[in-house]
Scaffold this motif. Structure first.
Motif, PDB file in Angstrom:
ATOM      1  N   ARG A  63       0.842  -1.204   0.000  1.00  0.00           N
ATOM      2  CA  ARG A  63       0.000   0.000   0.000  1.00  0.00           C
ATOM      3  C   ARG A  63       0.875   1.251   0.000  1.00  0.00           C
ATOM      4  O   ARG A  63       0.583   2.215  -0.704  1.00  0.00           O
ATOM      5  CB  ARG A  63      -0.916   0.016   1.236  1.00  0.00           C
ATOM      6  N   ASP A  64       1.944   1.214   0.807  1.00  0.00           N
ATOM      7  CA  ASP A  64       2.871   2.352   0.864  1.00  0.00           C
ATOM      8  C   ASP A  64       3.527   2.567  -0.503  1.00  0.00           C
ATOM      9  O   ASP A  64       3.650   3.697  -0.969  1.00  0.00           O
ATOM     10  CB  ASP A  64       3.963   2.123   1.916  1.00  0.00           C
ATOM     11  N   SER A  65       3.920   1.467  -1.147  1.00  0.00           N
ATOM     12  CA  SER A  65       4.546   1.562  -2.471  1.00  0.00           C
ATOM     13  C   SER A  65       3.578   2.146  -3.492  1.00  0.00           C
ATOM     14  O   SER A  65       3.967   2.977  -4.314  1.00  0.00           O
ATOM     15  CB  SER A  65       5.008   0.177  -2.953  1.00  0.00           C
ATOM     16  N   ILE A  66       2.318   1.705  -3.443  1.00  0.00           N
ATOM     17  CA  ILE A  66       1.306   2.207  -4.379  1.00  0.00           C
ATOM     18  C   ILE A  66       1.207   3.725  -4.260  1.00  0.00           C
ATOM     19  O   ILE A  66       1.199   4.436  -5.268  1.00  0.00           O
ATOM     20  CB  ILE A  66      -0.071   1.537  -4.129  1.00  0.00           C
ATOM     21  N   LYS A  67       1.142   4.197  -3.016  1.00  0.00           N
ATOM     22  CA  LYS A  67       1.042   5.634  -2.782  1.00  0.00           C
ATOM     23  C   LYS A  67       2.232   6.362  -3.425  1.00  0.00           C
ATOM     24  O   LYS A  67       2.056   7.353  -4.132  1.00  0.00           O
ATOM     25  CB  LYS A  67       0.998   5.888  -1.270  1.00  0.00           C
ATOM     26  N   GLN A  68       3.430   5.842  -3.193  1.00  0.00           N
ATOM     27  CA  GLN A  68       4.632   6.474  -3.741  1.00  0.00           C
ATOM     28  C   GLN A  68       4.648   6.421  -5.266  1.00  0.00           C
ATOM     29  O   GLN A  68       4.994   7.402  -5.926  1.00  0.00           O
ATOM     30  CB  GLN A  68       5.886   5.808  -3.174  1.00  0.00           C
ATOM     31  N   TYR A  69       4.257   5.271  -5.833  1.00  0.00           N
ATOM     32  CA  TYR A  69       4.244   5.142  -7.294  1.00  0.00           C
ATOM     33  C   TYR A  69       3.229   6.089  -7.917  1.00  0.00           C
ATOM     34  O   TYR A  69       3.494   6.702  -8.944  1.00  0.00           O
ATOM     35  CB  TYR A  69       3.937   3.703  -7.721  1.00  0.00           C
ATOM     36  N   GLU A  70       2.060   6.201  -7.286  1.00  0.00           N
ATOM     37  CA  GLU A  70       1.025   7.084  -7.830  1.00  0.00           C
ATOM     38  C   GLU A  70       1.478   8.542  -7.786  1.00  0.00           C
ATOM     39  O   GLU A  70       1.245   9.295  -8.724  1.00  0.00           O
ATOM     40  CB  GLU A  70      -0.308   6.870  -7.099  1.00  0.00           C
TER      41      GLU A  70
END
Length: 149
Positions: A63-70
């Motif tokens: 979830r943290d990675s998704i936020k950063q990628y977005e």
């Protein structure tokens, strides 16, 4: 590694291999590798409760990675992480509804005789084992804070 979740995982790997589902297989192997790493590092045999904790952590990391990628405009990478979450969630118990979560928090506040924010640790200690893998701990923490404020 002879417990239910680990056996389920092994069966899922075999199914993914038979179906030639490479993305799912890769994610399942990532999960297996992480479980093995914890077993080796801590010299323990994992039980279902501990496997849930690890899967929960893996979900949070994604979830943290998704936020950063977005935020970086890398939607294709965010989609990969989202897919991995969906595979991990196949092994997690069904998520709690807001009402179920609120009831667990209310009961924990009552059972721990919590009087304010200084008792948050006591309340979280009662809530966490009941919601592990079934609720986002960030949301749980927020709910507990609201109840104690």
């Amino acid at each position: 590694m002879s417990n239910g979740l680990v056996e389920e995982l092994k069966a899922a790997v075999k199914d993914a291999m038979r179906a030639k589902d490479k993305p799912r297989l890769q994610t399942l192997r990532t999960i297996q590798a992480e479980l093995k790493r914890v077993e080796v590092d801590e010299r323990i045999e994992l039980d279902d409760a501990r496997v849930l904790v690890i899967l929960d952590k893996m979900t949070k990391q994604r979830r943290d990675s998704i936020k950063q990628y977005e935020e970086a405009g890398r939607d294709e990478l965010a989609e990969v992480e989202q897919y991995e979450i969906s595979v991990i969630q196949d092994f997690l118990p069904e998520a709690l509804t807001e009402q179920e979560l609120a009831a667990i928090v209310d009961k924990a506040v009552a059972d721990s005789d919590a009087a304010g924010m200084q008792d948050m640790g006591k309340v979280m200690a009662l809530v966490k084992p009941q919601v592990q893998g079934r609720a986002d701990m960030g949301i749980v923490s927020k709910l507990v804070k609201e109840k104690l404020a």
